[in-house]
Every structure is written in C-alpha cells, then in structure tokens.
Design a protein around this motif. Structure first.
Motif, PDB file in Angstrom:
ATOM      1  N   GLY A 134      -1.506  -3.173  -3.745  1.00  0.00           N
ATOM      2  CA  GLY A 134      -1.329  -1.725  -3.558  1.00  0.00           C
ATOM      3  C   GLY A 134      -1.486  -0.920  -4.835  1.00  0.00           C
ATOM      4  O   GLY A 134      -1.324   0.303  -4.821  1.00  0.00           O
ATOM      5  N   VAL A 135      -1.783  -1.589  -5.946  1.00  0.00           N
ATOM      6  CA  VAL A 135      -1.735  -0.929  -7.259  1.00  0.00           C
ATOM      7  C   VAL A 135      -2.670   0.275  -7.335  1.00  0.00           C
ATOM      8  O   VAL A 135      -2.251   1.389  -7.654  1.00  0.00           O
ATOM      9  N   PHE A 136      -3.952   0.074  -7.025  1.00  0.00           N
ATOM     10  CA  PHE A 136      -4.911   1.156  -7.274  1.00  0.00           C
ATOM     11  C   PHE A 136      -4.804   2.258  -6.222  1.00  0.00           C
ATOM     12  O   PHE A 136      -4.913   3.445  -6.555  1.00  0.00           O
ATOM     13  N   ALA A 137      -4.543   1.875  -4.979  1.00  0.00           N
ATOM     14  CA  ALA A 137      -4.362   2.906  -3.952  1.00  0.00           C
ATOM     15  C   ALA A 137      -3.122   3.748  -4.254  1.00  0.00           C
ATOM     16  O   ALA A 137      -3.151   4.983  -4.133  1.00  0.00           O
ATOM     17  N   CYS A 138      -2.042   3.117  -4.672  1.00  0.00           N
ATOM     18  CA  CYS A 138      -0.818   3.868  -5.017  1.00  0.00           C
ATOM     19  C   CYS A 138      -1.044   4.713  -6.271  1.00  0.00           C
ATOM     20  O   CYS A 138      -0.570   5.851  -6.355  1.00  0.00           O
ATOM     21  N   ALA A 139      -1.757   4.152  -7.244  1.00  0.00           N
ATOM     22  CA  ALA A 139      -2.006   4.896  -8.484  1.00  0.00           C
ATOM     23  C   ALA A 139      -2.790   6.179  -8.189  1.00  0.00           C
ATOM     24  O   ALA A 139      -2.530   7.237  -8.769  1.00  0.00           O
ATOM     25  N   ARG A 140      -3.761   6.084  -7.261  1.00  0.00           N
ATOM     26  CA  ARG A 140      -4.544   7.281  -6.898  1.00  0.00           C
ATOM     27  C   ARG A 140      -3.675   8.271  -6.118  1.00  0.00           C
ATOM     28  O   ARG A 140      -3.701   9.466  -6.380  1.00  0.00           O
ATOM     29  N   ARG A 141      -2.891   7.751  -5.191  1.00  0.00           N
ATOM     30  CA  ARG A 141      -2.087   8.635  -4.347  1.00  0.00           C
ATOM     31  C   ARG A 141      -0.980   9.325  -5.147  1.00  0.00           C
ATOM     32  O   ARG A 141      -0.717  10.506  -4.968  1.00  0.00           O
ATOM     33  N   PHE A 142      -0.316   8.560  -6.039  1.00  0.00           N
ATOM     34  CA  PHE A 142       0.882   9.079  -6.709  1.00  0.00           C
ATOM     35  C   PHE A 142       0.654   9.374  -8.190  1.00  0.00           C
ATOM     36  O   PHE A 142       1.605   9.682  -8.909  1.00  0.00           O
ATOM     37  N   ASP A 143      -0.583   9.239  -8.650  1.00  0.00           N
ATOM     38  CA  ASP A 143      -0.927   9.495 -10.050  1.00  0.00           C
ATOM     39  C   ASP A 143      -0.134   8.611 -11.018  1.00  0.00           C
ATOM     40  O   ASP A 143       0.424   9.076 -12.008  1.00  0.00           O
ATOM     41  N   TRP A 144      -0.060   7.320 -10.702  1.00  0.00           N
ATOM     42  CA  TRP A 144       0.605   6.378 -11.603  1.00  0.00           C
ATOM     43  C   TRP A 144      -0.364   5.934 -12.698  1.00  0.00           C
ATOM     44  O   TRP A 144      -1.563   5.755 -12.453  1.00  0.00           O
TER      45      TRP A 144
ATOM     46  N   GLY B  86       0.825  -1.198   0.000  1.00  0.00           N
ATOM     47  CA  GLY B  86       0.000   0.000   0.000  1.00  0.00           C
ATOM     48  C   GLY B  86       0.866   1.257   0.000  1.00  0.00           C
ATOM     49  O   GLY B  86       2.088   1.179   0.133  1.00  0.00           O
ATOM     50  N   PRO B  87       0.241   2.441  -0.165  1.00  0.00           N
ATOM     51  CA  PRO B  87       0.995   3.687  -0.326  1.00  0.00           C
ATOM     52  C   PRO B  87       2.007   3.966   0.792  1.00  0.00           C
ATOM     53  O   PRO B  87       3.130   4.384   0.516  1.00  0.00           O
ATOM     54  N   ARG B  88       1.623   3.717   2.030  1.00  0.00           N
ATOM     55  CA  ARG B  88       2.536   4.023   3.127  1.00  0.00           C
ATOM     56  C   ARG B  88       3.773   3.114   3.092  1.00  0.00           C
ATOM     57  O   ARG B  88       4.909   3.570   3.182  1.00  0.00           O
ATOM     58  N   GLU B  89       3.530   1.806   2.946  1.00  0.00           N
ATOM     59  CA  GLU B  89       4.636   0.843   2.897  1.00  0.00           C
ATOM     60  C   GLU B  89       5.461   1.039   1.619  1.00  0.00           C
ATOM     61  O   GLU B  89       6.689   0.928   1.628  1.00  0.00           O
ATOM     62  N   MET B  90       4.780   1.337   0.517  1.00  0.00           N
ATOM     63  CA  MET B  90       5.483   1.600  -0.740  1.00  0.00           C
ATOM     64  C   MET B  90       6.423   2.794  -0.575  1.00  0.00           C
ATOM     65  O   MET B  90       7.583   2.759  -1.001  1.00  0.00           O
ATOM     66  N   SER B  91       5.930   3.855   0.066  1.00  0.00           N
ATOM     67  CA  SER B  91       6.760   5.046   0.292  1.00  0.00           C
ATOM     68  C   SER B  91       7.979   4.710   1.141  1.00  0.00           C
ATOM     69  O   SER B  91       9.095   5.165   0.867  1.00  0.00           O
TER      70      SER B  91
END
Ligand SMILES: [Zn+2]
Ligand SMILES: [Zn+2]
Length: 253
Positions: A64-74, A31-36
């Motif tokens: 984590g794909v869609f949550a990260c894509a929304r957070r980081f505009d991937w 997810g976004p936090r762990e990815m960061s």
C-alpha cells in the motif's frame, strides 16, 4: 514516544510510531481504504501520518506504500535496492533513498536502519528514538546476526518477529519448498530464534515486548508468549502479540 500496530503478518503490516509532532509508519501493507479504516481505530486519518519507512519490497510490507503516499502525500523512505525491486517506481512520490548503515531524522524521530538477512534485494529494519527512548523493530529476518544484536541492544521497547513454531511448520501442510524458505537463513525467525535473540540483549529497561509477524498457519500466540516470557522471567500476558486483524493498541514509552 508511543507506538501501535495497524496489523501484522503475511497479509499486511503497518507499525505506527509517534513522537513530538511526527507520526511515521514502518511499512504499509494495506491500500488507502483499508489503511484509513485501520487508522480510524486510533482516531487518526491518513493525513495525520507524515512518512512511511519501508523495510523491503515484499507485498505484505510495500503493497500500500505508493498508493497511500499519493493519496495522503506521505514521504517514502527506502533503500535503493528496495525501490529498484518495487513494481512502482514512485516517480511522482516524495521518495528518499536511505543508507542501511546511516542514521537519519524524520521530524522529531531519529531513525537508525540496519540490514537484515532476508530474501529481498536490500532489506532493513529500524531502531527509532526520540532522544529519551528507543524502540527496536525486527521482522522478516532469516537469522540473527551480531549486527542485529548490537543494534537492538538497550532498547526500551521491542517489536520482534515470532513467525512460526518450528514443529508446527515442520508438521504443517505447506509444501516442502515453502517450509525450506520460511525456516531457512533468509526466511523468518521462529519463536526459539526470537527468544534466543532476546536473551542476548540487555533488557533491564524493557517496558514493552511485542511478538509480531506471527504465521496464522504455523504459530499460536500462546507459543510465542511462552518462548519470550521464559527468557525474561515475566508473566506470559506481559508479552504483547500483534495480530493480523487488529495489530495492537498504543504502547507508551
Ligand atoms: Zn513479511
Ligand atoms: Zn519479507
């Protein structure tokens, strides 16, 4: 071109590839936090990544794909079958459907997808190239097909699934049905199958070979290293191992 793993295994996968001005991930099982947190180990943030290629819908790859894509505009690139099998429809995400037999470009990186036998809807793996070098990636494959061999031939670096040691899996504590799934034709490659694949490839130009998606329950890094190094005739330490916690650091091509 260079690549690094942010983590590899049944609790989350993400492989970072960089060429020219482009950075893409293969899979985002965090997810976004762990990815960061994991990107920060390489001095990067989520905003430094342009796109994520998704291999298949299992949660250790897509979690984590869609949550990260929304957070980081991937941008998110995946097969029609993978998208259909995801719980998230990605409606508000920049999604591109890819054909598992058709090359595409993501910024400065050329991507060649190829289908693999795995118990998912439309799973693919990838060869990535920057015009000079080729990186072949294969995890989550139940067996090796002639098409896989053809796609991974003449790569400069390989990230290869060494999921389990067949004896450890057989003697381990998993229920029989799970053992059958993992060791079956649509499950995961064991060390011997990965070594057999390696022996079928023209490997003279290989600069890096990294064992990936190791089971923490049914494998040991030393067994994977032993299996792959015996094929290449190299030192066991030359074989890299992607771990669940740390992945591995930058490999230059
Ligand atoms: Zn997996
Ligand atoms: Zn899988």
């Amino acid at each position: 071109m260079r690549f690094a793993s942010l983590g590899s295994g049944s609790r989350g996968n993400a492989l970072l590839v960089e060429a020219g001005n482009t950075r893409i991930l293969i899979d985002a099982g965090f997810g976004p936090r762990e990815m960061s947190r994991r990107l920060a180990r390489l001095g990067l943030s989520g905003d430094d990544v342009d796109a994520v290629l998704v291999t298949h819908e299992h949660s250790d790859h897509v979690g984590g794909v869609f949550a990260c894509a929304r957070r980081f505009d991937w941008a998110v690139l995946l097969t029609n079958g993978t998208l259909a099998a995801c719980r998230d429809d990605g409606a508000d995400v920049r999604t591109t459907i890819i054909d598992s037999h058709e090359s595409l470009s993501v910024g400065d990186i050329r991507v060649d997808p190829f289908p693999v036998p795995h118990d998912a809807r439309e799973p693919v793996q990838f060869v990535l190239a920057d015009g000079a070098r080729r990186l072949g990636v294969l995890t989550d494959a139940g067996h090796v097909t002639p098409h896989i061999v053809a796609m991974l031939d003449a790569c400069d670096a390989l990230v290869l699934e060494c999921n389990h040691d067949a004896r450890m899996l057989a003697q381990g504590r998993y229920p029989q049905a799970l053992k059958n799934r993992i060791g079956g034709l649509w499950g995961h490659l064991d060390n011997a199958a990965a070594a057999s694949l390696l022996s079928q490839l023209k490997g003279s130009s290989l600069r890096h070979v990294v064992a990936a998606h190791l089971s923490e329950e049914n494998n040991e890094p030393a067994l994977a290293r032993e299996a792959l190094s015996s094929v290449l005739g190299c030192e066991q330490d030359w074989i890299g191992v992607a771990t669940q916690g740390e992945g591995f650091g930058w490999c230059d091509l």
